[in-house]
Design an enzyme around this catalytic site. Structure first.
Site, PDB file in Angstrom:
ATOM      1  CE  LYS A   1      -3.793   2.190   2.414  1.00 31.39           C
ATOM      2  NZ  LYS A   1      -4.806   2.034   3.445  1.00 31.39           N
TER       3      LYS A   1
ATOM      4  NE  ARG B   1      -6.054   9.333   3.260  1.00 32.75           N
ATOM      5  CZ  ARG B   1      -4.776   9.603   3.076  1.00 32.75           C
ATOM      6  NH1 ARG B   1      -4.363  10.859   3.039  1.00 32.75           N
ATOM      7  NH2 ARG B   1      -3.905   8.626   2.932  1.00 32.75           N
TER       8      ARG B   1
ATOM      9  CE  LYS C   1      -4.051   7.815   6.579  1.00 33.30           C
ATOM     10  NZ  LYS C   1      -5.179   6.885   6.398  1.00 33.30           N
TER      11      LYS C   1
ATOM     12  CD  GLU D   1       5.824  -3.937   3.716  1.00 38.13           C
ATOM     13  OE1 GLU D   1       5.207  -4.825   4.320  1.00 38.13           O
ATOM     14  OE2 GLU D   1       6.184  -2.868   4.252  1.00 38.13           O
TER      15      GLU D   1
ATOM     16  CE  LYS E   1      -6.242   1.429  -0.609  1.00 39.26           C
ATOM     17  NZ  LYS E   1      -6.668   1.348   0.752  1.00 39.26           N
TER      18      LYS E   1
ATOM     19  CB  SER F   1     -11.574   7.082  -3.633  1.00 39.33           C
ATOM     20  OG  SER F   1     -10.387   7.550  -3.001  1.00 39.33           O
TER      21      SER F   1
ATOM     22  CE1 TYR G   1     -15.072   2.955  -3.094  1.00 37.96           C
ATOM     23  CE2 TYR G   1     -13.111   3.278  -4.452  1.00 37.96           C
ATOM     24  CZ  TYR G   1     -13.703   3.153  -3.214  1.00 37.96           C
ATOM     25  OH  TYR G   1     -12.920   3.192  -2.082  1.00 37.96           O
TER      26      TYR G   1
END
Ligand code: PBG
Length: 326
Positions: free
Chosen positions: A201, A211, A224, A240, A255, A281, A319
């Protein structure tokens, strides 16, 4: 490997008719490839639009049967639940995440009661919808506390699984959380609950509309970057993923999606495991705005989704899942 040359070889021959193009197509897209994210909101009989995400809505739990029912009819195998948590329920520690009566828990119970195992339910494990600072973990003096956060995440995962969640999806990027979550699930006799790790990510600008959708955007303090990956990196994704496989992940997620097709391919080529992609998004809203402004046509959606398949993704969180016609 490639033989023949023009004029004996004319690649346009097989492109001439639709039937012929179908026969030589290398990748296909069906509803079985898609996972539909659903945003939840408190209240009754609510279907609320989201400013930053045209055509995407927040649903109150009592309305879930409509959107989930439609997904089942189309053959979409799984939905992913995300809560919009009201500000007064958020605190420093994200304690609402462990409330057995929180929105996500109620959503899971409602869907499972109504539809049993006709559709899978996946839930994010992370604290960001619940913290007053918008971070995925505990924040102390500007530091995200890894190990303390993981303890809470393991509890959150067990709670969701007990409520009926089928696929636990840690999206927090803390170190070591897959192992801790796996052993917490196993200890609670939840051995069959799957883990879909958001192993790769990236710290990305493309999460903005999400968000907004979960109400963490204006609250987020800083960024982040101390836990989500640097988008300049590629080899690090393999470290990872290999850690998460060893710790017990059943599937891994890459992602965002489109800017990271190279990563999807790399992960798939290196580990023969199920790899999922998340068309996030920001990608969604860009495409949707382009379509609404008639800059691009609707076929662009399929084109992006097929690109994930070509790269090697088994499934795509998008979505668009309940909006496209396949
Ligand atoms: C939070 C989470 C995020 C998304 C899914 N889970 C945002 C973030 O990490 O800030 C993004 C999804 C999207 O943009 O569609 N753990």
């Amino acid at each position: 490997m490639i033989t023949g040359k023009y004029p004996n070889l004319r690649l346009r021959r097989s492109r001439k008719y639709a039937w012929s193009r179908k026969l030589v197509q290398e990748n296909t897209l069906s509803y079985s490839d898609l996972i539909l994210p659903i945003f939840l909101i408190e209240g009754k009989n609510k279907k609320e639009s989201i400013k930053s995400m045209p055509n995407v809505f927040r649903y109150s739990v009592d309305k879930l049967h409509i959107v989930v029912g439609k997904a089942i009819k189309k053959g979409i195998p799984m939905v992913a639940l995300f809560p919009y948590t009201s500000k007064k329920k958020k605190d420093e520690n994200g304690s609402e995440a462990l409330n057995p009566d929180n929105l996500v828990c109620r959503g899971i119970k409602f869907i499972k009661k109504k539809f049993k195992n006709k559709i899978g339910i996946m839930c994010d494990v992370a604290l960001d919808p619940y913290t007053s600072h918008g971070h995925d973990g505990l924040l102390k003096k500007k530091n995200i506390l890894n190990d303390k956060t993981v303890e809470i995440l393991a509890k959150q995962a067990v709670l969701q699984a007990k409520m009926g969640c089928d696929v636990i999806a840690p999206s927090d990027m803390m170190d070591g959380r897959i192992g801790k979550i796996r052993s917490a699930l196993d200890k609670n006799n939840l051995k069959d609950i799957q883990i879909l790790s958001y192993a790769v990510k990236f710290s990305s600008s493309f999460y903005g509309p999400f968000r907004d959708a979960v109400g963490s955007k204006r609250l987020l303090k800083g960024d982040k970057k101390t836990y989500q990956m640097d988008f300049r990196n590629s080899d690090e994704t393999l470290r990872e993923v290999s850690l998460d496989i060893k710790e017990g992940a059943d599937m891994v997620m890459v992602k965002p999606g489109m800017p990271y097709l190279d990563i999807i391919k790399k992960v798939k080529d290196n580990f023969k495991i199920p790899v999922f992609a998340y068309q996030v998004s920001g990608e969604y809203s860009l495409i949707m705005n382009g379509i609404n402004k008639k800059l691009i046509d609707k076929d662009s959606i399929k084109e992006t989704l097929i690109s994930f398949k070509r790269a090697g993704a088994n499934s795509i969180v998008t979505y668009f899942a309940d909006q496209i016609n396949l």
